[in-house]
Write an enzyme that holds these catalytic residues in place. Structure first.
Site, PDB file in Angstrom:
ATOM      1  N   ASP A  61      -1.706  -1.104   5.921  1.00  0.00           N
ATOM      2  CA  ASP A  61      -2.096  -0.829   7.291  1.00  0.00           C
ATOM      3  C   ASP A  61      -3.283  -0.205   7.552  1.00  0.00           C
ATOM      4  O   ASP A  61      -3.760  -0.031   8.778  1.00  0.00           O
ATOM      5  CB  ASP A  61      -1.129   0.509   7.876  1.00  0.00           C
ATOM      6  CG  ASP A  61      -1.346   1.659   6.822  1.00  0.00           C
ATOM      7  OD1 ASP A  61      -1.914   1.736   5.795  1.00  0.00           O
ATOM      8  OD2 ASP A  61      -0.769   2.852   7.268  1.00  0.00           O
ATOM      9  N   ASP A 105       0.775  -1.346  -0.087  1.00  0.00           N
ATOM     10  CA  ASP A 105       0.046   0.152  -0.049  1.00  0.00           C
ATOM     11  C   ASP A 105       1.113   1.275   0.005  1.00  0.00           C
ATOM     12  O   ASP A 105       2.079   0.990   0.353  1.00  0.00           O
ATOM     13  CB  ASP A 105      -1.094   0.118   1.454  1.00  0.00           C
ATOM     14  CG  ASP A 105      -1.819   1.170   1.404  1.00  0.00           C
ATOM     15  OD1 ASP A 105      -2.375   1.848   0.287  1.00  0.00           O
ATOM     16  OD2 ASP A 105      -1.796   1.742   2.581  1.00  0.00           O
TER      17      ASP A 105
END
Length: 640
Positions: free
Chosen positions: A515, A319
């Site tokens: 996350d 990400d």
């Protein structure tokens, strides 16, 4: 006081050695009772393993090496080799004690974590006094006093005061973290500064500390694929050995002209040397040591299988925000259209009243400028545009370009601003009335260690991908600054999941690092999901590996640790199998005797365990941060 398993194993080993030496002295002195000393040595040294072997056999229908060793010791005594039987038991007991030590050493990290958990807390009462309560009695919303030098009892928010907090217990990071009002606090960390008050935000079972303990404990009780495979074949292997032993005794006696004593003796030697003790100990102690090493360095593996699989990684996706980047905007360009930076004092006076990340970025960028701020400035928020203030009858605005649509922009100015947009940067404008006074380019910059980690994976033949929900230009700006193979932007959670499934099908073992809640489906579908510890609880729950501190360098360390684990386990398997084969053929050709067989076999077990303990050492990852590449250097903010 009950002794620990490690101390019990050590005591049994010492007693076995003492009685064995006593028996040897008595035998040398030709005392008739010397067999009694050897029997006591065998009983003290072999009782625990024999008991465990019998329980495993009758309750779990599983034959193991403990039973083989007990039979070998009894067989040695039957043929009058009392010393050999006692020595076999002693070395087997010594290797068992060493394995217990290895397991204990590996599990010490979770014991240390449990010991760090505070048992009591000082609750603030309505009258201003404090009352000591058990941590288990605390409720969400309670206010606590944390004295200087005390452990923070539970997760919460800092209400009043500021302090330096030692968070090594949860992140593995030795440098204290500065905390101020409103910052998150974790139970089990230590207050190094002055006392402060905090508010409880989680129950004891939901704290980060409690999660860490559960994860480490579960991981240490979840074997790797290699350990599971070895455990499965142990039962079959022992059965084969028990079938071969009678054949080893009878065939030479009936067809090769060996005497009964020699045939029986060789059968007992085979019982010793064919036992797979070293093979069984090849994987588990090493895996436990590696998991312990990771926990000490702020990396939690949810099972040995994930640590082992990491060495087989062929593709890894990241990400962007908060994973590859800092997760917050930074001013990279600051352009004032007048030489004296007109309006800087007004700009900072307006921005200090805002908690918006862009405002905080501008304040951070100019923190070293000694500019007098206007305390009594009245700032008006214009929803969707920015902020506005009036100073001496002049209106100042900070925000979007549309704030002053009639502001004249020259061709050169428009080109410069368009260049910033092309670089994926957010542009903020400062207007004096309808005139542009300054503009700022902001970007979420890559983390300092991101380039090093991505370069490492690329050099190891692992395909790297960035998957983000951000728009394409911003993704490309970050992608150009980093050595990444593939970029996907404008991705929804289902898009991320689809891409991860495609990579899993194409590359086999793939990883996903994220996350946020939107990363959770992708983390769950990857062969190895890696969550950043400062991210959401959902991401941590579904991931297979958790980096307690948002440091990508720990991911590189984990991959190196996994590769080292694979090498050591392979070394152990090859070495132990080779020793067993050499000893078996040496016995068939009557080259070795029982004492040499005992030393060779049990010595190899000890060496295998010691080799596995090497995984407790910290894995170096180039701790000096690499120099910024030319691409990344262009993104670093400079004062203009």
């Amino acid at each position: 006081m009950k002794l620990s398993k490690e101390k019990q194993a050590l005591l049994a080993t010492v007693l076995c050695l003492l009685f064995m030496l006593t028996g040897l002295i008595m035998e040398t002195a030709q005392l008739a009772l010397y067999p009694a000393a050897f029997i006591l040595a065998i009983l003290f040294g072999g009782f625990k393993q024999t008991k465990e072997g019998l329980i495993d056999t009758f309750e779990n229908k599983h034959l193991n090496v403990d039973l083989l060793m007990a039979l070998a010791a009894i067989g040695a005594c039957i043929i009058g080799n009392w010393f050999e039987g006692a020595m076999l038991t002693f070395i087997f007991c010594l290797s068992g004690a060493l394995e217990e030590y290895a397991t204990n050493k590996s599990k010490k990290e979770i014991s240390n974590l449990i010991n760090l958990q505070p048992e009591t807390a000082l609750k603030m009462m309505p009258d201003g006094q404090t009352k000591e309560l058990a941590v288990s009695e605390l409720q969400i919303g309670d206010q606590l006093l944390v004295p200087k030098g005390a452990s923070i009892p539970i997760d919460g928010l800092l209400l009043e005061g500021n302090s330096s907090i030692d968070e090594a217990a949860v992140s593995g990071e030795s440098i204290p973290v500065e905390k101020k009002d409103g910052d998150e606090l974790f139970g089990g960390t230590i207050n190094l500064g002055e006392s402060f008050t905090m508010k409880v935000t989680k129950n004891t079972e939901d704290t980060l500390f409690a999660k860490i303990i559960r994860l480490v404990d579960e991981a240490q009780n979840t074997p790797s694929k290699t350990a599971s495979f070895i455990e499965r074949i142990e039962n079959v292997y022992v059965k084969v050995v028990l079938i071969i032993i009678p054949l080893m005794i009878l065939i030479p006696y009936l067809f090769l002209g060996w005497s009964w004593d020699e045939s029986f003796y060789r059968g007992m030697v085979l019982l010793v040397v064919a036992s797979p003790c070293a093979l069984v100990a090849s994987a588990t102690p090493a895996t436990l040591a590696a998991i312990s090493n990771g926990a000490r360095n702020g990396v939690l593996f949810k099972g040995g299988v994930y640590l082992e699989n990491l060495a087989e990684l062929r593709a890894i996706a990241f990400d962007k925000t908060g994973t590859l980047t800092e997760g917050k905007p930074t001013v990279t360009n600051a352009v004032f259209l007048t030489e004296n930076k007109e309006g800087l004092d007004i700009l900072l006076s307006m921005e200090q009243k805002s908690t918006h990340p862009l405002a905080q970025a501008i304040m951070s960028y100019f923190k070293d400028d000694s500019v007098p701020l206007l305390d009594n400035l009245t700032v008006k928020n214009i929803v969707g545009f920015g902020m506005e203030a009036s100073v001496s009858g002049t209106t100042w605005r900070i925000g979007k370009q549309s704030f002053a649509e009639t502001a004249p922009f020259s061709t050169d100015l428009m080109q410069n601003i368009e260049t910033l947009h092309d670089e994926g940067k957010t542009v903020i404008y400062l207007f004096k009335e309808d005139q542009l006074a300054a503009y700022f380019g902001l970007l979420d910059l890559p983390k300092p260690e991101a380039e090093q980690v991505l370069t490492y994976f690329t050099e190891n033949g692992i395909h790297t991908t960035m998957i983000t929900g951000d728009h394409l230009k911003t993704a490309q700006a970050v992608g150009k600054a980093l050595p990444i193979n593939e970029i996907h932007a404008n991705c929804l959670p289902e898009d991320k999941t689809r891409l991860i499934k495609e990579q899993k099908e194409k590359y086999g073992v793939n990883g996903m690092v994220g996350d946020g809640i939107n990363d959770a489906p992708a983390l769950a579908n990857a062969a190895i999901g890696v969550a950043m510890g400062e991210g959401t609880d959902v991401a941590m729950d579904v991931a297979d590996v958790v980096l307690m501190k948002n440091d990508l360098e720990k991911l590189q360390m984990s991959h190196l640790l996994s590769k080292k684990l694979k090498r050591i386990v392979l070394q152990n398997i090859i070495f132990s199998a080779a020793v067993i084969l050499v000893l078996i053929f040496s016995n068939l050709f009557q080259v070795i005797n029982l004492p040499l067989g005992v030393i060779g076999h049990e010595g190899s077990t000890i060496l295998v365990i010691l080799n596995g303990l090497r995984l407790l050492r910290t894995i170096p990852t180039n701790t000096d941060k690499p120099m910024k590449s030319q691409k990344q250097a262009t993104m670093i903010p400079e004062k203009l």
